[in-house]
Design a protein around this motif. Structure first.
Motif, mmCIF file in Angstrom:
data_model
loop_
_atom_site.group_PDB
_atom_site.id
_atom_site.type_symbol
_atom_site.label_atom_id
_atom_site.label_comp_id
_atom_site.label_asym_id
_atom_site.label_seq_id
_atom_site.Cartn_x
_atom_site.Cartn_y
_atom_site.Cartn_z
ATOM 1 N N ASP A 146 0.822 -1.213 0.000
ATOM 2 C CA ASP A 146 0.000 0.000 0.000
ATOM 3 C C ASP A 146 0.854 1.261 0.000
ATOM 4 N N GLY A 147 1.990 1.187 -0.702
ATOM 5 C CA GLY A 147 2.870 2.339 -0.798
ATOM 6 C C GLY A 147 3.763 2.551 0.408
ATOM 7 N N MET A 169 15.345 -3.183 14.855
ATOM 8 C CA MET A 169 13.945 -2.753 14.865
ATOM 9 C C MET A 169 13.335 -2.907 13.476
ATOM 10 N N LEU A 170 12.003 -3.039 13.431
ATOM 11 C CA LEU A 170 11.237 -2.939 12.199
ATOM 12 C C LEU A 170 10.732 -1.512 12.072
ATOM 13 N N TYR A 171 10.907 -0.935 10.876
ATOM 14 C CA TYR A 171 10.478 0.435 10.624
ATOM 15 C C TYR A 171 9.435 0.460 9.510
ATOM 16 N N GLU A 172 8.435 1.307 9.685
ATOM 17 C CA GLU A 172 7.451 1.593 8.635
ATOM 18 C C GLU A 172 7.643 3.036 8.205
ATOM 19 N N ASN A 173 8.105 3.233 6.964
ATOM 20 C CA ASN A 173 8.372 4.580 6.457
ATOM 21 C C ASN A 173 9.268 5.372 7.405
ATOM 22 N N GLY A 174 10.246 4.677 7.997
ATOM 23 C CA GLY A 174 11.199 5.335 8.883
ATOM 24 C C GLY A 174 10.770 5.437 10.326
ATOM 25 N N GLU A 175 9.534 5.052 10.653
ATOM 26 C CA GLU A 175 9.044 5.112 12.032
ATOM 27 C C GLU A 175 9.102 3.724 12.667
ATOM 28 N N ALA A 176 9.677 3.637 13.859
ATOM 29 C CA ALA A 176 9.856 2.346 14.507
ATOM 30 C C ALA A 176 8.515 1.705 14.841
ATOM 31 N N VAL A 177 8.413 0.399 14.548
ATOM 32 C CA VAL A 177 7.211 -0.376 14.868
ATOM 33 C C VAL A 177 7.453 -1.256 16.083
ATOM 34 N N GLY A 178 8.578 -1.950 16.113
ATOM 35 C CA GLY A 178 8.881 -2.843 17.220
ATOM 36 C C GLY A 178 10.179 -3.572 16.964
ATOM 37 N N GLU A 179 10.655 -4.271 17.965
ATOM 38 C CA GLU A 179 11.915 -4.997 17.846
ATOM 39 C C GLU A 179 11.804 -6.080 16.791
ATOM 40 N N TYR A 180 12.823 -6.188 15.957
ATOM 41 C CA TYR A 180 12.845 -7.145 14.848
ATOM 42 C C TYR A 180 14.144 -7.937 14.923
ATOM 43 N N PRO A 181 14.079 -9.206 15.320
ATOM 44 C CA PRO A 181 15.310 -9.990 15.473
ATOM 45 C C PRO A 181 16.088 -10.064 14.160
ATOM 46 N N ASP A 230 3.410 -4.077 -4.466
ATOM 47 C CA ASP A 230 2.180 -4.205 -3.687
ATOM 48 C C ASP A 230 1.051 -4.633 -4.617
ATOM 49 N N LYS A 231 -0.102 -4.924 -4.069
ATOM 50 C CA LYS A 231 -1.176 -5.496 -4.872
ATOM 51 C C LYS A 231 -1.753 -4.513 -5.884
ATOM 52 N N GLN A 232 -1.519 -3.207 -5.669
ATOM 53 C CA GLN A 232 -1.985 -2.207 -6.639
ATOM 54 C C GLN A 232 -1.056 -2.113 -7.842
ATOM 55 N N GLY A 233 0.146 -2.676 -7.734
ATOM 56 C CA GLY A 233 1.095 -2.605 -8.835
ATOM 57 C C GLY A 233 2.202 -1.592 -8.644
ATOM 58 N N ASN A 234 2.198 -0.869 -7.502
ATOM 59 C CA ASN A 234 3.312 0.017 -7.202
ATOM 60 C C ASN A 234 4.537 -0.831 -6.886
ATOM 61 N N LEU A 235 5.716 -0.332 -7.284
ATOM 62 C CA LEU A 235 6.950 -1.087 -7.110
ATOM 63 C C LEU A 235 7.909 -0.347 -6.190
ATOM 64 N N LEU A 236 8.682 -1.116 -5.468
ATOM 65 C CA LEU A 236 9.820 -0.590 -4.725
ATOM 66 C C LEU A 236 11.010 -1.412 -5.147
ATOM 67 N N THR A 237 11.962 -0.796 -5.804
ATOM 68 C CA THR A 237 13.122 -1.540 -6.275
ATOM 69 C C THR A 237 14.363 -1.089 -5.517
ATOM 70 N N PHE A 238 15.042 -2.054 -4.988
ATOM 71 C CA PHE A 238 16.231 -1.844 -4.181
ATOM 72 C C PHE A 238 17.425 -2.303 -5.002
ATOM 73 N N VAL A 270 8.265 3.207 -7.727
ATOM 74 C CA VAL A 270 7.715 3.305 -9.087
ATOM 75 C C VAL A 270 6.210 3.197 -9.017
ATOM 76 N N ASP A 271 5.500 4.188 -9.532
ATOM 77 C CA ASP A 271 4.042 4.150 -9.527
ATOM 78 C C ASP A 271 3.524 3.074 -10.477
ATOM 79 N N ALA A 272 2.404 2.498 -10.115
ATOM 80 C CA ALA A 272 1.815 1.425 -10.932
ATOM 81 C C ALA A 272 1.580 1.887 -12.371
ATOM 82 N N GLY A 273 1.176 3.142 -12.531
ATOM 83 C CA GLY A 273 0.878 3.632 -13.876
ATOM 84 C C GLY A 273 2.075 3.701 -14.803
ATOM 85 N N ASP A 274 3.277 3.601 -14.253
ATOM 86 C CA ASP A 274 4.483 3.651 -15.087
ATOM 87 C C ASP A 274 4.753 2.343 -15.805
ATOM 88 N N TRP A 275 4.047 1.261 -15.434
ATOM 89 C CA TRP A 275 4.304 -0.001 -16.125
ATOM 90 C C TRP A 275 3.040 -0.814 -16.386
#
Length: 417
Positions: free
Chosen positions: A90-91, A105-117, A390-398, A411-416
Protein backbone atom coordinates in the motif's frame (compact mmCIF):
# COMPACT_ATOMS: atom_id res chain seq x y z
CA UNK A 1 16.94 -36.04 1.52
CA UNK A 2 20.01 -36.89 -0.51
CA UNK A 3 22.32 -33.88 -0.01
CA UNK A 4 19.36 -31.68 -0.64
CA UNK A 5 19.43 -29.14 2.14
CA UNK A 6 23.02 -29.40 3.29
CA UNK A 7 23.76 -26.25 1.31
CA UNK A 8 20.55 -24.42 2.20
CA UNK A 9 22.07 -22.21 4.86
CA UNK A 10 24.63 -20.71 2.52
CA UNK A 11 22.08 -20.47 -0.24
CA UNK A 12 19.51 -18.98 2.12
CA UNK A 13 21.79 -16.10 2.99
CA UNK A 14 22.18 -15.17 -0.66
CA UNK A 15 18.52 -15.84 -1.43
CA UNK A 16 17.25 -13.61 1.33
CA UNK A 17 19.47 -10.74 0.21
CA UNK A 18 19.25 -10.89 -3.56
CA UNK A 19 17.24 -13.88 -4.72
CA UNK A 20 16.06 -13.14 -8.19
CA UNK A 21 18.02 -9.96 -8.64
CA UNK A 22 18.84 -9.03 -12.21
CA UNK A 23 21.83 -7.24 -13.68
CA UNK A 24 20.33 -4.09 -15.17
CA UNK A 25 20.85 -3.41 -18.87
CA UNK A 26 19.28 -1.59 -21.61
CA UNK A 27 8.54 -1.48 -25.67
CA UNK A 28 5.67 -0.50 -24.20
CA UNK A 29 2.56 -2.57 -24.71
CA UNK A 30 -0.35 -2.79 -22.34
CA UNK A 31 -2.77 -5.64 -22.87
CA UNK A 32 -6.53 -5.19 -22.72
CA UNK A 33 -8.80 -6.83 -20.18
CA UNK A 34 -11.62 -9.27 -20.78
CA UNK A 35 -13.29 -7.87 -17.66
CA UNK A 36 -15.26 -4.63 -17.41
CA UNK A 37 -15.12 -2.56 -15.38
CA UNK A 38 -11.47 -2.84 -14.31
CA UNK A 39 -12.42 -2.56 -10.62
CA UNK A 40 -14.03 -5.99 -10.79
CA UNK A 41 -10.66 -7.61 -11.53
CA UNK A 42 -8.96 -6.57 -8.32
CA UNK A 43 -11.71 -8.11 -6.21
CA UNK A 44 -11.15 -11.56 -7.71
CA UNK A 45 -8.74 -14.14 -6.40
CA UNK A 46 -6.42 -15.96 -8.80
CA UNK A 47 -8.67 -18.99 -8.99
CA UNK A 48 -11.62 -16.92 -10.17
CA UNK A 49 -9.58 -15.08 -12.79
CA UNK A 50 -8.03 -18.20 -14.30
CA UNK A 51 -11.27 -20.18 -14.38
CA UNK A 52 -12.92 -17.43 -16.37
CA UNK A 53 -10.39 -17.55 -19.19
CA UNK A 54 -10.72 -19.21 -22.59
CA UNK A 55 -8.66 -22.33 -23.35
CA UNK A 56 -4.94 -21.72 -22.87
CA UNK A 57 -2.65 -21.64 -25.88
CA UNK A 58 0.06 -24.29 -26.23
CA UNK A 59 2.85 -21.75 -25.73
CA UNK A 60 3.03 -18.73 -23.41
CA UNK A 61 4.45 -15.97 -25.59
CA UNK A 62 6.54 -12.97 -24.65
CA UNK A 63 4.67 -9.76 -25.43
CA UNK A 64 7.65 -7.89 -26.89
CA UNK A 65 10.86 -8.98 -28.58
CA UNK A 66 12.94 -6.76 -26.28
CA UNK A 67 12.44 -6.11 -22.56
CA UNK A 68 10.15 -3.21 -21.72
CA UNK A 69 11.84 -0.42 -19.81
CA UNK A 70 10.72 1.44 -16.70
CA UNK A 71 12.60 4.76 -16.45
CA UNK A 72 14.20 5.48 -13.09
CA UNK A 73 14.76 9.22 -12.80
CA UNK A 74 17.25 10.78 -10.41
CA UNK A 75 19.73 9.15 -8.04
CA UNK A 76 17.16 7.38 -5.88
CA UNK A 77 17.18 7.31 -2.09
CA UNK A 78 20.44 6.12 -0.61
CA UNK A 79 20.16 3.52 2.15
CA UNK A 80 22.44 3.32 5.13
CA UNK A 81 24.42 0.16 5.68
CA UNK A 82 22.55 -2.22 7.97
CA UNK A 83 19.18 -0.84 6.89
CA UNK A 84 17.54 -3.62 4.86
CA UNK A 85 14.23 -3.53 3.02
CA UNK A 86 11.85 -6.33 4.03
CA UNK A 87 8.41 -5.59 2.52
CA UNK A 88 6.32 -3.10 0.57
CA UNK A 89 2.53 -2.73 0.81
CA UNK A 90 0.00 0.00 0.00
CA UNK A 91 2.87 2.34 -0.80
CA UNK A 92 4.47 1.83 2.63
CA UNK A 93 8.11 0.79 2.99
CA UNK A 94 9.13 -1.71 5.66
CA UNK A 95 12.75 -2.14 6.63
CA UNK A 96 14.85 -3.41 9.48
CA UNK A 97 17.71 -1.57 11.08
CA UNK A 98 19.16 -0.64 14.46
CA UNK A 99 18.02 2.18 16.71
CA UNK A 100 20.31 4.44 18.72
CA UNK A 101 20.80 1.73 21.35
CA UNK A 102 21.79 -0.83 18.72
CA UNK A 103 18.54 -2.77 19.06
CA UNK A 104 17.32 -4.26 15.74
CA UNK A 105 13.95 -2.75 14.86
CA UNK A 106 11.24 -2.94 12.20
CA UNK A 107 10.48 0.44 10.62
CA UNK A 108 7.45 1.59 8.63
CA UNK A 109 8.37 4.58 6.46
CA UNK A 110 11.20 5.34 8.88
CA UNK A 111 9.04 5.11 12.03
CA UNK A 112 9.86 2.35 14.51
CA UNK A 113 7.21 -0.38 14.87
CA UNK A 114 8.88 -2.84 17.22
CA UNK A 115 11.91 -5.00 17.85
CA UNK A 116 12.84 -7.15 14.85
CA UNK A 117 15.31 -9.99 15.47
CA UNK A 118 18.23 -9.87 13.04
CA UNK A 119 18.30 -13.39 11.77
CA UNK A 120 17.82 -15.43 8.62
CA UNK A 121 14.66 -16.77 7.05
CA UNK A 122 13.81 -18.19 3.65
CA UNK A 123 10.26 -16.79 3.62
CA UNK A 124 9.51 -13.20 2.67
CA UNK A 125 7.56 -11.04 5.12
CA UNK A 126 3.87 -10.31 4.55
CA UNK A 127 1.72 -7.23 5.18
CA UNK A 128 -2.04 -7.74 5.39
CA UNK A 129 -4.02 -4.66 6.39
CA UNK A 130 -2.67 -3.42 9.71
CA UNK A 131 -0.74 -6.62 10.41
CA UNK A 132 2.86 -7.45 9.53
CA UNK A 133 3.99 -11.09 9.54
CA UNK A 134 7.55 -12.38 9.79
CA UNK A 135 8.74 -16.01 9.87
CA UNK A 136 12.41 -16.22 10.89
CA UNK A 137 14.79 -18.29 12.94
CA UNK A 138 15.48 -16.66 16.31
CA UNK A 139 18.26 -17.63 18.72
CA UNK A 140 17.07 -18.89 22.12
CA UNK A 141 18.72 -18.51 25.51
CA UNK A 142 19.89 -22.14 25.42
CA UNK A 143 21.76 -21.39 22.15
CA UNK A 144 19.25 -23.33 20.03
CA UNK A 145 17.22 -21.83 17.19
CA UNK A 146 13.45 -21.60 16.95
CA UNK A 147 11.33 -20.81 13.90
CA UNK A 148 9.10 -17.98 15.09
CA UNK A 149 6.00 -16.50 13.49
CA UNK A 150 5.87 -12.92 14.72
CA UNK A 151 2.93 -10.56 14.19
CA UNK A 152 3.25 -6.80 14.45
CA UNK A 153 0.21 -4.54 14.77
CA UNK A 154 1.28 -1.56 12.70
CA UNK A 155 -1.23 0.82 14.23
CA UNK A 156 -0.82 -0.11 17.87
CA UNK A 157 2.95 -0.68 17.52
CA UNK A 158 2.66 -4.01 19.33
CA UNK A 159 4.52 -7.25 18.66
CA UNK A 160 3.84 -10.83 19.63
CA UNK A 161 5.16 -14.25 18.71
CA UNK A 162 2.19 -16.48 17.89
CA UNK A 163 4.23 -19.62 17.18
CA UNK A 164 7.71 -20.80 18.17
CA UNK A 165 9.34 -24.23 17.80
CA UNK A 166 12.82 -25.70 17.14
CA UNK A 167 13.98 -25.65 13.51
CA UNK A 168 16.49 -27.73 11.56
CA UNK A 169 17.27 -25.25 8.76
CA UNK A 170 16.11 -21.92 7.39
CA UNK A 171 13.93 -23.27 4.57
CA UNK A 172 10.50 -21.80 5.29
CA UNK A 173 7.41 -20.50 3.50
CA UNK A 174 4.84 -17.85 4.41
CA UNK A 175 1.73 -17.15 2.29
CA UNK A 176 -1.66 -15.48 2.71
CA UNK A 177 -4.48 -17.99 3.15
CA UNK A 178 -7.81 -16.50 2.16
CA UNK A 179 -8.65 -13.15 3.75
CA UNK A 180 -8.31 -14.17 7.40
CA UNK A 181 -5.20 -16.31 7.81
CA UNK A 182 -1.61 -17.00 6.84
CA UNK A 183 0.00 -20.35 6.09
CA UNK A 184 3.54 -21.02 7.33
CA UNK A 185 5.78 -24.02 6.75
CA UNK A 186 9.24 -24.91 8.04
CA UNK A 187 11.61 -27.80 8.78
CA UNK A 188 11.57 -28.68 12.47
CA UNK A 189 12.14 -31.42 14.99
CA UNK A 190 9.95 -33.19 17.54
CA UNK A 191 10.98 -36.06 19.80
CA UNK A 192 14.27 -36.21 17.87
CA UNK A 193 12.43 -36.81 14.60
CA UNK A 194 12.53 -34.33 11.72
CA UNK A 195 9.35 -33.08 10.05
CA UNK A 196 8.07 -30.50 7.60
CA UNK A 197 5.55 -28.64 9.77
CA UNK A 198 2.78 -26.62 8.13
CA UNK A 199 0.60 -24.36 10.22
CA UNK A 200 -2.24 -21.89 9.87
CA UNK A 201 -2.58 -18.71 11.91
CA UNK A 202 -6.09 -17.24 11.79
CA UNK A 203 -5.47 -13.61 12.66
CA UNK A 204 -9.16 -12.77 12.95
CA UNK A 205 -9.73 -15.51 15.52
CA UNK A 206 -6.17 -15.22 16.90
CA UNK A 207 -5.70 -18.99 16.73
CA UNK A 208 -2.66 -20.92 15.50
CA UNK A 209 -2.42 -24.64 14.79
CA UNK A 210 -0.23 -27.12 12.94
CA UNK A 211 -2.32 -28.75 10.20
CA UNK A 212 0.34 -31.03 8.68
CA UNK A 213 3.37 -32.82 10.15
CA UNK A 214 5.17 -34.66 7.36
CA UNK A 215 8.32 -36.77 7.95
CA UNK A 216 11.52 -35.19 6.62
CA UNK A 217 14.70 -36.93 5.50
CA UNK A 218 12.99 -40.21 4.64
CA UNK A 219 15.11 -40.97 1.58
CA UNK A 220 17.70 -43.71 1.88
CA UNK A 221 19.25 -46.30 -0.43
CA UNK A 222 16.07 -48.35 -0.70
CA UNK A 223 14.42 -48.67 -4.11
CA UNK A 224 11.14 -47.41 -2.62
CA UNK A 225 11.06 -44.65 -0.01
CA UNK A 226 8.52 -42.38 1.63
CA UNK A 227 7.49 -39.01 0.23
CA UNK A 228 9.54 -35.91 0.89
CA UNK A 229 8.12 -32.38 0.65
CA UNK A 230 10.30 -30.18 -1.55
CA UNK A 231 8.27 -26.94 -1.75
CA UNK A 232 5.13 -25.41 -0.26
CA UNK A 233 2.77 -22.62 -1.28
CA UNK A 234 -0.82 -21.42 -0.88
CA UNK A 235 -3.43 -19.98 -3.21
CA UNK A 236 -6.81 -18.76 -2.05
CA UNK A 237 -7.94 -21.11 0.73
CA UNK A 238 -5.76 -24.02 -0.39
CA UNK A 239 -2.29 -25.23 0.57
CA UNK A 240 -0.03 -27.03 -1.93
CA UNK A 241 2.93 -29.39 -1.47
CA UNK A 242 5.37 -30.51 -4.14
CA UNK A 243 6.68 -33.95 -3.12
CA UNK A 244 9.25 -36.44 -4.36
CA UNK A 245 9.24 -40.19 -3.82
CA UNK A 246 11.44 -43.00 -5.06
CA UNK A 247 9.28 -45.90 -6.27
CA UNK A 248 10.97 -49.05 -7.58
CA UNK A 249 14.13 -47.06 -8.22
CA UNK A 250 12.41 -44.27 -10.16
CA UNK A 251 11.60 -40.81 -8.82
CA UNK A 252 8.00 -39.63 -8.93
CA UNK A 253 6.92 -36.02 -8.28
CA UNK A 254 3.54 -35.34 -6.70
CA UNK A 255 1.34 -32.29 -6.18
CA UNK A 256 -0.79 -32.47 -3.05
CA UNK A 257 -3.63 -30.02 -2.36
CA UNK A 258 -4.96 -29.49 1.17
CA UNK A 259 -7.62 -27.32 2.71
CA UNK A 260 -6.80 -24.94 5.56
CA UNK A 261 -7.49 -27.71 8.08
CA UNK A 262 -4.87 -29.95 6.49
CA UNK A 263 -7.35 -32.34 4.87
CA UNK A 264 -6.07 -33.66 1.53
CA UNK A 265 -8.35 -32.60 -1.34
CA UNK A 266 -6.33 -34.40 -4.00
CA UNK A 267 -2.86 -35.76 -4.68
CA UNK A 268 -1.59 -36.29 -8.24
CA UNK A 269 1.61 -37.63 -9.65
CA UNK A 270 2.75 -35.02 -12.16
CA UNK A 271 4.55 -37.14 -14.73
CA UNK A 272 5.88 -34.08 -16.56
CA UNK A 273 7.78 -33.16 -13.39
CA UNK A 274 8.80 -36.76 -12.71
CA UNK A 275 10.42 -36.86 -16.14
CA UNK A 276 12.37 -33.68 -15.37
CA UNK A 277 13.87 -34.97 -12.13
CA UNK A 278 17.66 -34.83 -11.94
CA UNK A 279 20.12 -35.77 -9.22
CA UNK A 280 20.86 -32.88 -6.84
CA UNK A 281 18.40 -30.63 -8.66
CA UNK A 282 15.38 -29.86 -6.56
CA UNK A 283 12.09 -28.00 -6.88
CA UNK A 284 12.75 -24.85 -4.89
CA UNK A 285 9.54 -22.89 -5.44
CA UNK A 286 6.06 -23.74 -6.61
CA UNK A 287 3.39 -21.12 -7.02
CA UNK A 288 -0.18 -22.04 -7.81
CA UNK A 289 -2.77 -19.71 -9.31
CA UNK A 290 -6.05 -21.46 -10.02
CA UNK A 291 -5.24 -24.36 -12.35
CA UNK A 292 -1.77 -23.02 -13.18
CA UNK A 293 1.43 -24.15 -11.48
CA UNK A 294 4.73 -22.30 -11.77
CA UNK A 295 7.78 -24.39 -10.84
CA UNK A 296 11.39 -23.25 -10.44
CA UNK A 297 14.43 -25.31 -9.54
CA UNK A 298 17.62 -25.09 -7.54
CA UNK A 299 20.75 -27.05 -8.40
CA UNK A 300 23.14 -27.89 -5.57
CA UNK A 301 26.90 -27.68 -5.93
CA UNK A 302 28.71 -25.65 -8.57
CA UNK A 303 26.55 -26.44 -11.59
CA UNK A 304 26.64 -23.86 -14.35
CA UNK A 305 23.36 -22.14 -15.34
CA UNK A 306 23.30 -24.20 -18.55
CA UNK A 307 23.13 -27.35 -16.45
CA UNK A 308 20.23 -26.22 -14.34
CA UNK A 309 16.68 -27.27 -15.12
CA UNK A 310 14.57 -24.57 -16.66
CA UNK A 311 11.41 -23.50 -14.83
CA UNK A 312 8.12 -24.82 -16.09
CA UNK A 313 4.52 -23.66 -16.26
CA UNK A 314 1.83 -26.33 -16.00
CA UNK A 315 -1.94 -26.34 -16.29
CA UNK A 316 -4.12 -28.82 -14.41
CA UNK A 317 -6.94 -30.14 -16.60
CA UNK A 318 -9.53 -32.91 -16.38
CA UNK A 319 -7.15 -35.10 -18.39
CA UNK A 320 -4.08 -34.41 -16.25
CA UNK A 321 -1.29 -31.86 -16.44
CA UNK A 322 -0.17 -30.05 -19.57
CA UNK A 323 3.07 -28.12 -19.93
CA UNK A 324 2.84 -24.60 -21.35
CA UNK A 325 6.33 -23.85 -22.67
CA UNK A 326 7.68 -20.33 -22.70
CA UNK A 327 8.51 -19.20 -26.21
CA UNK A 328 12.07 -18.15 -25.33
CA UNK A 329 14.90 -19.15 -23.01
CA UNK A 330 13.60 -16.94 -20.19
CA UNK A 331 13.80 -18.29 -16.67
CA UNK A 332 12.05 -17.16 -13.53
CA UNK A 333 12.74 -17.62 -9.85
CA UNK A 334 10.59 -16.86 -6.81
CA UNK A 335 7.49 -14.66 -6.69
CA UNK A 336 8.12 -11.05 -5.70
CA UNK A 337 4.56 -10.37 -4.61
CA UNK A 338 1.57 -12.17 -3.14
CA UNK A 339 -1.67 -12.44 -5.05
CA UNK A 340 -2.48 -10.90 -8.41
CA UNK A 341 -0.79 -7.54 -8.88
CA UNK A 342 -3.06 -4.98 -10.47
CA UNK A 343 -5.70 -7.71 -10.67
CA UNK A 344 -3.90 -9.54 -13.48
CA UNK A 345 -0.14 -10.09 -13.04
CA UNK A 346 1.92 -12.72 -11.28
CA UNK A 347 5.35 -11.19 -10.77
CA UNK A 348 8.50 -13.30 -10.62
CA UNK A 349 12.16 -12.48 -10.20
CA UNK A 350 14.24 -13.33 -13.24
CA UNK A 351 16.88 -16.06 -13.13
CA UNK A 352 20.03 -16.52 -15.19
CA UNK A 353 19.46 -17.64 -18.76
CA UNK A 354 21.56 -20.12 -20.77
CA UNK A 355 24.17 -17.44 -21.41
CA UNK A 356 24.58 -16.63 -17.72
CA UNK A 357 22.79 -13.28 -18.06
CA UNK A 358 19.54 -11.91 -16.65
CA UNK A 359 16.91 -11.40 -19.38
CA UNK A 360 15.00 -8.87 -17.24
CA UNK A 361 14.78 -7.39 -13.76
CA UNK A 362 11.41 -9.05 -13.26
CA UNK A 363 8.87 -11.01 -15.27
CA UNK A 364 5.14 -10.28 -15.30
CA UNK A 365 2.83 -13.15 -16.29
CA UNK A 366 -0.49 -11.72 -17.47
CA UNK A 367 -3.39 -14.03 -16.59
CA UNK A 368 -5.80 -11.94 -18.70
CA UNK A 369 -3.86 -11.84 -21.96
CA UNK A 370 -2.14 -15.18 -21.21
CA UNK A 371 1.32 -13.94 -22.12
CA UNK A 372 4.29 -12.54 -20.22
CA UNK A 373 6.36 -9.40 -20.14
CA UNK A 374 10.10 -8.94 -19.59
CA UNK A 375 10.67 -5.70 -17.71
CA UNK A 376 13.90 -3.82 -17.00
CA UNK A 377 14.63 -0.72 -14.99
CA UNK A 378 16.19 1.89 -17.22
CA UNK A 379 19.14 3.31 -15.31
CA UNK A 380 22.38 4.61 -16.79
CA UNK A 381 24.72 2.79 -14.43
CA UNK A 382 25.07 -0.94 -13.99
CA UNK A 383 23.15 -2.16 -10.96
CA UNK A 384 21.72 -5.25 -9.31
CA UNK A 385 18.05 -5.07 -8.39
CA UNK A 386 15.64 -6.65 -5.99
CA UNK A 387 12.02 -5.62 -6.47
CA UNK A 388 8.97 -5.55 -4.22
CA UNK A 389 5.41 -5.01 -5.48
CA UNK A 390 2.18 -4.20 -3.69
CA UNK A 391 -1.18 -5.50 -4.87
CA UNK A 392 -1.99 -2.21 -6.64
CA UNK A 393 1.10 -2.61 -8.83
CA UNK A 394 3.31 0.02 -7.20
CA UNK A 395 6.95 -1.09 -7.11
CA UNK A 396 9.82 -0.59 -4.72
CA UNK A 397 13.12 -1.54 -6.28
CA UNK A 398 16.23 -1.84 -4.18
CA UNK A 399 19.56 -1.88 -5.96
CA UNK A 400 23.29 -1.94 -5.36
CA UNK A 401 25.43 0.13 -7.72
CA UNK A 402 28.78 -0.97 -9.09
CA UNK A 403 30.35 1.16 -6.34
CA UNK A 404 28.44 -1.02 -3.84
CA UNK A 405 26.24 1.86 -2.76
CA UNK A 406 22.64 0.95 -1.87
CA UNK A 407 19.59 2.85 -3.13
CA UNK A 408 15.90 2.38 -3.69
CA UNK A 409 13.33 3.82 -6.08
CA UNK A 410 9.55 3.89 -5.79
CA UNK A 411 7.71 3.31 -9.09
CA UNK A 412 4.04 4.15 -9.53
CA UNK A 413 1.82 1.43 -10.93
CA UNK A 414 0.88 3.63 -13.88
CA UNK A 415 4.48 3.65 -15.09
CA UNK A 416 4.30 0.00 -16.12
CA UNK A 417 0.78 -1.46 -15.82
Amino acid sequence: MRKKWFSILAFGIAACLFAGCGAQKSGEDVGSSYFEPAESISSLDSSAVFQSQPEQADVIKCRTSEPEKIPLEGPGVQIEQGYDLEAFADGNIYARGKNGDGTPMLYENGEAVGEYPLDLGFAGDLVIGDLYFSLVGIAQEDETMNMCLTVYNLRDKTRKIVYSAPLTNYRSYLYPLGDSAVMFSYNGIEDEEKYEFTGVYDFKEDTCKIVSKHPEGVWDDAKTTGQEITAVCADGERIYFAKEQRINGEVAVFLTCLDRDGQILYEDEVELLSQRWRHETNIQWIDVAGDYIFVSYYTAGSALPTNELKPVVLKRTAEGYAELPLDSGVRFSRRISSGLVGGRYLLFAAALDDNGAYPADFIAFDVIEEDYRLIRFDLKEEATFRTFADKQGNLLTFYVSDQRKRYFFSVDAGDWL
